[in-house]
Design a protein around this motif. Structure first.
Motif, PDB file in Angstrom:
ATOM      1  N   ILE A  96      64.293  27.008  23.139  1.00 28.18           N
ATOM      2  CA  ILE A  96      64.420  28.449  22.988  1.00 28.18           C
ATOM      3  C   ILE A  96      65.996  28.889  22.805  1.00 28.18           C
ATOM      4  N   LYS A  97      66.088  29.715  22.059  1.00 31.11           N
ATOM      5  CA  LYS A  97      67.420  30.097  21.488  1.00 31.11           C
ATOM      6  C   LYS A  97      67.813  31.308  22.113  1.00 31.11           C
ATOM      7  N   VAL A  98      69.046  31.675  22.465  1.00 30.78           N
ATOM      8  CA  VAL A  98      69.428  32.929  23.354  1.00 30.78           C
ATOM      9  C   VAL A  98      70.897  33.364  22.604  1.00 30.78           C
ATOM     10  N   ASP A  99      71.041  34.430  22.966  1.00 33.42           N
ATOM     11  CA  ASP A  99      72.365  35.156  22.581  1.00 33.42           C
ATOM     12  C   ASP A  99      73.240  34.815  23.845  1.00 33.42           C
ATOM     13  N   CYS A 100      73.955  33.848  23.547  1.00 32.75           N
ATOM     14  CA  CYS A 100      74.893  33.200  24.338  1.00 32.75           C
ATOM     15  C   CYS A 100      76.215  33.806  24.267  1.00 32.75           C
ATOM     16  N   VAL A 101      76.841  34.218  25.293  1.00 35.46           N
ATOM     17  CA  VAL A 101      78.161  35.238  25.328  1.00 35.46           C
ATOM     18  C   VAL A 101      79.227  34.274  24.766  1.00 35.46           C
ATOM     19  N   ASP A 102      79.220  32.942  25.263  1.00 37.52           N
ATOM     20  CA  ASP A 102      80.273  32.112  25.012  1.00 37.52           C
ATOM     21  C   ASP A 102      80.242  31.527  23.716  1.00 37.52           C
ATOM     22  N   SER A 103      79.025  31.231  23.008  1.00 38.98           N
ATOM     23  CA  SER A 103      78.850  30.721  21.873  1.00 38.98           C
ATOM     24  C   SER A 103      78.203  31.257  20.841  1.00 38.98           C
ATOM     25  N   GLY A 104      77.866  32.308  20.873  1.00 41.71           N
ATOM     26  CA  GLY A 104      77.217  33.197  20.157  1.00 41.71           C
ATOM     27  C   GLY A 104      75.844  33.385  20.107  1.00 41.71           C
ATOM     28  N   LEU A 105      75.351  34.181  18.728  1.00 40.12           N
ATOM     29  CA  LEU A 105      73.966  34.271  18.520  1.00 40.12           C
ATOM     30  C   LEU A 105      73.156  32.868  18.287  1.00 40.12           C
ATOM     31  N   GLY A 106      71.887  32.864  18.932  1.00 40.49           N
ATOM     32  CA  GLY A 106      71.084  31.708  18.411  1.00 40.49           C
ATOM     33  C   GLY A 106      71.622  30.219  19.091  1.00 40.49           C
ATOM     34  N   GLU A 107      72.152  30.414  20.063  1.00 40.74           N
ATOM     35  CA  GLU A 107      72.576  29.139  20.891  1.00 40.74           C
ATOM     36  C   GLU A 107      71.288  28.631  21.747  1.00 40.74           C
ATOM     37  N   LEU A 108      71.136  27.382  21.557  1.00 39.93           N
ATOM     38  CA  LEU A 108      70.084  26.801  22.366  1.00 39.93           C
ATOM     39  C   LEU A 108      70.396  27.017  23.995  1.00 39.93           C
ATOM     40  N   LYS A 109      69.329  27.389  24.732  1.00 38.82           N
ATOM     41  CA  LYS A 109      69.529  27.553  26.123  1.00 38.82           C
ATOM     42  C   LYS A 109      69.967  26.562  26.933  1.00 38.82           C
ATOM     43  N   ALA A 110      69.748  25.455  26.610  1.00 39.49           N
ATOM     44  CA  ALA A 110      70.592  24.385  27.297  1.00 39.49           C
ATOM     45  C   ALA A 110      72.170  24.631  27.545  1.00 39.49           C
ATOM     46  N   TYR A 111      72.774  25.031  26.291  1.00 38.48           N
ATOM     47  CA  TYR A 111      74.151  25.455  26.212  1.00 38.48           C
ATOM     48  C   TYR A 111      74.648  26.617  26.643  1.00 38.48           C
ATOM     49  N   ASP A 112      73.852  27.374  27.227  1.00 34.80           N
ATOM     50  CA  ASP A 112      74.338  28.937  27.479  1.00 34.80           C
ATOM     51  C   ASP A 112      75.082  28.959  28.554  1.00 34.80           C
ATOM     52  N   THR A 113      76.159  29.712  28.361  1.00 39.09           N
ATOM     53  CA  THR A 113      77.163  29.874  29.259  1.00 39.09           C
ATOM     54  C   THR A 113      77.823  31.253  29.062  1.00 39.09           C
ATOM     55  N   ASP A 114      78.505  31.915  30.343  1.00 34.53           N
ATOM     56  CA  ASP A 114      79.039  33.091  30.257  1.00 34.53           C
ATOM     57  C   ASP A 114      80.163  32.924  31.297  1.00 34.53           C
TER      58      ASP A 114
END
Length: 185
Positions: A96-114
């Motif tokens: 799953i890709k998410v819009d990650c606040v810290d890494s940007g658009l299309g980041e994989l969910k495992a890396y998602d941080t804010d």
């Protein structure tokens, strides 16, 4: 290069950069790296383009530090292969890709941080094993890679997050030998 981050908390004599084997099938398809058992497995392309990661340009150095975080975790007792399978199969973290606040658009969910928002008050140990790699990667990027294509978006983001990242990493930077800093899951 790694001692700038991990000091002597890693037994560097036990770490190998590997290509080939079963894992290489996945790595060569994704052009990513995996560090499930304390050695960094990279694609053929990345191996031959970065024979010395400390002298690489662009993204290779902070990417390598991210993987060395997994070496640190593994040598300190984390079961990285299990956590990777859990991220993949139970949490869809590598799908799953998410819009990650810290890494940007299309980041994989495992890396998602804010880390300036919902993760602001978390301690280093509260982040999953991929997020820990990303946080150390941000810190290394901001502190040591300012002379390597400093206009890179990832570097600019690292600079903006540096104060937050240093607060999260305070205990790690003081004592990377502390196993209580390892991710819980």
């Amino acid at each position: 290069m790694c001692q700038l981050v991990f000091k002597d908390s890693i037994d560097y004599s036990k770490v190998y950069i590997q290509i080939g084997g079963f894992i290489s099938i996945i790595i060569n398809l994704t052009d990513n790296a995996m560090t499930p058992f304390g050695n960094v497995n990279v694609s053929n392309k990345n191996y031959f383009e970065n024979l010395a990661f400390s002298k690489s340009k662009g993204n290779a150095q902070h990417w390598f530090i991210h993987e060395m975080t997994h070496v640190w975790q593994y040598q300190m007792g984390t079961k990285n292969a299990w956590l990777g399978l859990e991220q993949l199969l139970c949490k869809s973290g590598y799908i799953i890709k998410v819009d990650c606040v810290d890494s940007g658009l299309g980041e994989l969910k495992a890396y998602d941080t804010d880390i300036t928002g919902k993760d602001l008050n978390k301690k280093f140990k509260d982040f999953n094993f991929e997020q820990q790699g990303r946080i150390i990667e941000f810190w290394f990027n901001a502190c040591y890679l300012q002379n390597i294509v400093s206009s890179r978006p990832h570097h600019q983001k690292s600079l903006k997050l540096l104060g937050y990242v240093e607060r999260i990493l305070r205990d790690f930077l003081d004592n990377p030998h502390d196993p209580s800093l390892l991710p819980r899951s």
